[in-house]
Design a protein around this motif. Structure first.
Motif, mmCIF file in Angstrom:
data_model
loop_
_atom_site.group_PDB
_atom_site.id
_atom_site.type_symbol
_atom_site.label_atom_id
_atom_site.label_comp_id
_atom_site.label_asym_id
_atom_site.label_seq_id
_atom_site.Cartn_x
_atom_site.Cartn_y
_atom_site.Cartn_z
ATOM 1 N N ASP A 294 0.878 -1.164 0.000
ATOM 2 C CA ASP A 294 0.000 0.000 0.000
ATOM 3 C C ASP A 294 0.920 1.220 0.000
ATOM 4 N N LYS A 295 1.328 1.625 -1.186
ATOM 5 C CA LYS A 295 2.334 2.693 -1.331
ATOM 6 C C LYS A 295 1.866 4.010 -0.710
ATOM 7 N N LYS A 296 0.585 4.295 -0.792
ATOM 8 C CA LYS A 296 0.068 5.545 -0.226
ATOM 9 C C LYS A 296 0.263 5.563 1.289
ATOM 10 N N THR A 297 -0.089 4.472 1.949
ATOM 11 C CA THR A 297 0.092 4.386 3.404
ATOM 12 C C THR A 297 1.568 4.453 3.754
ATOM 13 N N TYR A 298 2.409 3.797 2.948
ATOM 14 C CA TYR A 298 3.848 3.830 3.193
ATOM 15 C C TYR A 298 4.353 5.270 3.174
ATOM 16 N N LYS A 299 3.990 6.017 2.159
ATOM 17 C CA LYS A 299 4.432 7.405 2.050
ATOM 18 C C LYS A 299 3.946 8.241 3.234
ATOM 19 N N GLU A 300 2.716 7.997 3.678
ATOM 20 C CA GLU A 300 2.182 8.715 4.840
ATOM 21 C C GLU A 300 2.966 8.389 6.105
ATOM 22 N N LYS A 301 3.274 7.111 6.300
ATOM 23 C CA LYS A 301 4.017 6.686 7.499
ATOM 24 C C LYS A 301 5.429 7.289 7.513
ATOM 25 N N ILE A 302 6.093 7.276 6.368
ATOM 26 C CA ILE A 302 7.451 7.820 6.293
ATOM 27 C C ILE A 302 7.424 9.344 6.447
ATOM 28 N N LYS A 303 6.426 9.992 5.897
ATOM 29 C CA LYS A 303 6.278 11.450 6.066
ATOM 30 C C LYS A 303 6.081 11.788 7.541
ATOM 31 N N GLN A 304 5.256 11.008 8.217
ATOM 32 C CA GLN A 304 5.013 11.189 9.653
ATOM 33 C C GLN A 304 6.308 10.968 10.440
ATOM 34 N N LEU A 305 7.068 9.945 10.074
ATOM 35 C CA LEU A 305 8.343 9.660 10.740
ATOM 36 C C LEU A 305 9.342 10.788 10.486
ATOM 37 N N ARG A 306 9.432 11.250 9.249
ATOM 38 C CA ARG A 306 10.348 12.346 8.913
ATOM 39 C C ARG A 306 10.015 13.592 9.735
ATOM 40 N N LEU B 36 8.586 13.722 12.680
ATOM 41 C CA LEU B 36 9.007 13.474 14.062
ATOM 42 C C LEU B 36 10.519 13.639 14.196
ATOM 43 N N ILE B 37 11.253 13.096 13.261
ATOM 44 C CA ILE B 37 12.712 13.189 13.299
ATOM 45 C C ILE B 37 13.170 14.641 13.225
ATOM 46 N N GLU B 38 12.562 15.409 12.358
ATOM 47 C CA GLU B 38 12.959 16.805 12.183
ATOM 48 C C GLU B 38 12.732 17.632 13.449
ATOM 49 N N GLN B 39 11.847 17.187 14.313
ATOM 50 C CA GLN B 39 11.587 17.876 15.581
ATOM 51 C C GLN B 39 12.548 17.437 16.681
ATOM 52 N N SER B 40 13.314 16.382 16.436
ATOM 53 C CA SER B 40 14.192 15.846 17.473
ATOM 54 C C SER B 40 15.514 16.600 17.518
ATOM 55 N N ALA B 41 16.196 16.425 18.634
ATOM 56 C CA ALA B 41 17.489 17.082 18.840
ATOM 57 C C ALA B 41 18.583 16.484 17.964
ATOM 58 N N SER B 42 18.428 15.241 17.549
ATOM 59 C CA SER B 42 19.461 14.570 16.745
ATOM 60 C C SER B 42 18.950 14.274 15.338
ATOM 61 N N SER B 43 18.270 15.217 14.743
ATOM 62 C CA SER B 43 17.629 14.982 13.448
ATOM 63 C C SER B 43 18.617 14.636 12.338
ATOM 64 N N ALA B 44 19.798 15.259 12.324
ATOM 65 C CA ALA B 44 20.770 14.987 11.261
ATOM 66 C C ALA B 44 21.154 13.507 11.232
ATOM 67 N N GLU B 45 21.418 12.949 12.402
ATOM 68 C CA GLU B 45 21.781 11.523 12.474
ATOM 69 C C GLU B 45 20.603 10.638 12.099
ATOM 70 N N LEU B 46 19.417 10.976 12.580
ATOM 71 C CA LEU B 46 18.255 10.112 12.387
ATOM 72 C C LEU B 46 17.730 10.121 10.958
ATOM 73 N N LEU B 47 17.887 11.217 10.242
ATOM 74 C CA LEU B 47 17.419 11.283 8.856
ATOM 75 C C LEU B 47 18.148 10.274 7.966
ATOM 76 N N TYR B 48 19.339 9.879 8.400
ATOM 77 C CA TYR B 48 20.118 8.883 7.672
ATOM 78 C C TYR B 48 19.314 7.587 7.491
ATOM 79 N N TYR B 49 18.509 7.224 8.465
ATOM 80 C CA TYR B 49 17.779 5.967 8.427
ATOM 81 C C TYR B 49 16.607 5.972 7.457
ATOM 82 N N LEU B 50 16.302 7.114 6.891
ATOM 83 C CA LEU B 50 15.203 7.191 5.917
ATOM 84 C C LEU B 50 15.706 7.121 4.480
#
Length: 189
Positions: A160-172, A174-188
């Motif tokens: 379900d590509k649409k749901t996948y994109k929504e989940k990854i957008k939601q994760l991104r 969350l990561i961008e709001q974190s203190a260690s966003s530069a490191e965490l964005l690597y996992y996407l």
């Protein structure tokens, strides 16, 4: 005679319940005592991890609510295994995401042993990576899926590509709001 049979039946179930509670507590203690977090297979020949097997057993004895309660424990090893097992069920995505929110700024270093490699990883990075892999397996790759170092086959519904994109957008987000966003964005990537 009926009263005696009823008494024996109740006593048997009470003893079984007591044993199960003791077994759960023993598993929790053993998992918390582990010096590192282990994936499903260890070594160059892929021997099953005894620690992962204990976590599997524990997961089978607990409800979702009990696993969420255990996630509040201070042991990152116990948190990891609760998180992993919650993610392996499609119905728990929102629960897993909410738990990830709780630890998104936890940069405590943990040892992660997978196959032949022992790596030091940030705890939040390990969980972000686990979440991203499961979302890809569930919604992008589809059924059946083998996940990373686990080498276990998970059965998920069709992609379900649409749901996948929504989940990854939601994760991104969350990561961008974190203190260690530069490191965490690597996992996407």
């Amino acid at each position: 005679m009926k009263k005696l049979m009823l008494f024996l039946l109740i006593s048997r179930y009470a003893l079984s319940f007591s044993y199960a509670q003791d077994h759960v507590q023993q598993l929790i203690t053993e998992i918390k005592a582990a010096k590192n977090i282990q994936c499903y297979y260890l070594g160059s020949h892929g021997s099953p991890s005894a620690l992962f097997m204990k976590a599997d057993t524990l997961s089978s004895l607990l409800t979702i609510e009990e696993q969420v309660q255990l996630f509040a424990d201070t042991s990152r090893t116990l948190k990891y295994y609760c998180y992993h097992h919650l993610l392996s069920d499609k119905d728990n995505d929102s629960i897993a995401f909410n738990l990830l929110k709780q630890v998104i700024n936890d940069t405590t270093e943990v040892e992660y042993l997978c196959s032949c490699f022992l790596r030091t990883r940030s705890f939040n990075g390990l969980l972000v990576e686990k979440y991203a892999h499961f979302m890809q397996a569930k919604y992008k790759d589809g059924n059946p899926t083998v996940l990373g170092g686990d080498r276990r086959v998970y059965m998920f519904p069709k992609p379900d590509k649409k749901t996948y994109k929504e989940k990854i957008k939601q994760l991104r987000s969350l990561i961008e709001q974190s203190a260690s966003s530069a490191e965490l964005l690597y996992y996407l990537q």
